[in-house]
Design a protein around this motif. Structure first.
Motif, mmCIF file in Angstrom:
data_model
loop_
_atom_site.group_PDB
_atom_site.id
_atom_site.type_symbol
_atom_site.label_atom_id
_atom_site.label_comp_id
_atom_site.label_asym_id
_atom_site.label_seq_id
_atom_site.Cartn_x
_atom_site.Cartn_y
_atom_site.Cartn_z
ATOM 1 N N PHE A 109 17.260 66.453 26.180
ATOM 2 C CA PHE A 109 18.200 66.820 27.458
ATOM 3 C C PHE A 109 19.492 67.736 27.403
ATOM 4 O O PHE A 109 19.938 67.909 28.588
ATOM 5 C CB PHE A 109 18.807 65.479 28.056
ATOM 6 N N ASP A 133 19.897 68.873 33.397
ATOM 7 C CA ASP A 133 19.844 68.472 32.157
ATOM 8 C C ASP A 133 21.563 68.564 31.562
ATOM 9 O O ASP A 133 22.198 68.895 32.667
ATOM 10 C CB ASP A 133 19.320 69.587 31.195
ATOM 11 N N THR A 158 18.227 63.349 35.549
ATOM 12 C CA THR A 158 17.754 63.956 34.339
ATOM 13 C C THR A 158 16.685 62.753 33.465
ATOM 14 O O THR A 158 15.673 63.412 32.931
ATOM 15 C CB THR A 158 18.883 64.107 33.526
#
Length: 191
Positions: A109, A133, A158
């Protein structure tokens, strides 16, 4: 005289209904119908209460139904984060992102998914409408947040994107859920 004084002391409601001694035959009928009206009004009141109760229960069922459809993939349910002053949003946000980066040992991420997996661009953009992200949050979004709930929404986005794109049977799904479940605790540590 005593009866006159007693009558004067009675409330307006009591005065509107004749006493037993004052009734004649027409008033007897009134008295009987008046009793029926009281029973009917009590029944109406009970019916009204039951309708309200049913409406409340129906509303609660609908709300529960909506929550289930929104969270049909068994995504974590997070509490709305408590207020953080506007001047502390960036500080708290950076602390949360740093903690999440420590937990994201696979760096899944940290940067946009398409930078890590450029070969999946077409497929990814069909499935994910709003990519998100940690770097995008830090560099583009964090400076613009008006409240901490916006950060929470972007972090959930995310993790949800990862889950929706990869599917429940994927290792990425479980990895994402594991970090997602800890968001409330991380927020409480960092604020």
């Amino acid at each position: 005289e005593t009866q006159t004084k007693l009558r004067m002391r009675t409330s307006a409601r009591a005065r509107s209904k004749p006493s037993y001694e004052e009734k004649d035959s027409e008033e007897d009928e009134y008295s009987e119908s008046s009793g029926d009206e009281n029973e009917e009004s009590e029944e109406e009141e009970v019916n009204t209460r039951q309708k309200r109760k049913c409406a409340t229960e129906s509303t609660q069922r609908k709300k529960r139904g909506r929550a289930l459809t929104q969270n049909s993939h068994n995504y974590p349910d997070l509490e709305p984060w408590s207020r953080v002053s506007k001047r502390n949003i960036s500080k708290v946000g950076m602390a949360i992102l740093n903690k999440l980066r420590e937990l994201d040992i696979s760096n899944l991420f940290s940067v946009p998914a398409l930078e890590t997996f450029p070969e999946m661009e077409d497929e990814y953009l069909k499935a994910v409408k709003n990519p998100m992200d940690f770097r995008t949050i830090e560099e583009e979004r964090l400076p613009t947040y008006q409240n901490i709930a916006e950060l929470q929404e972007d972090l959930v986005l995310t993790f949800r994107n990862c889950c929706e794109f990869n599917g429940e049977m994927s290792e990425y799904y479980n990895y994402s859920i594991e970090i997602w479940q800890g968001l409330d605790d991380i927020f409480n540590e960092c604020r």
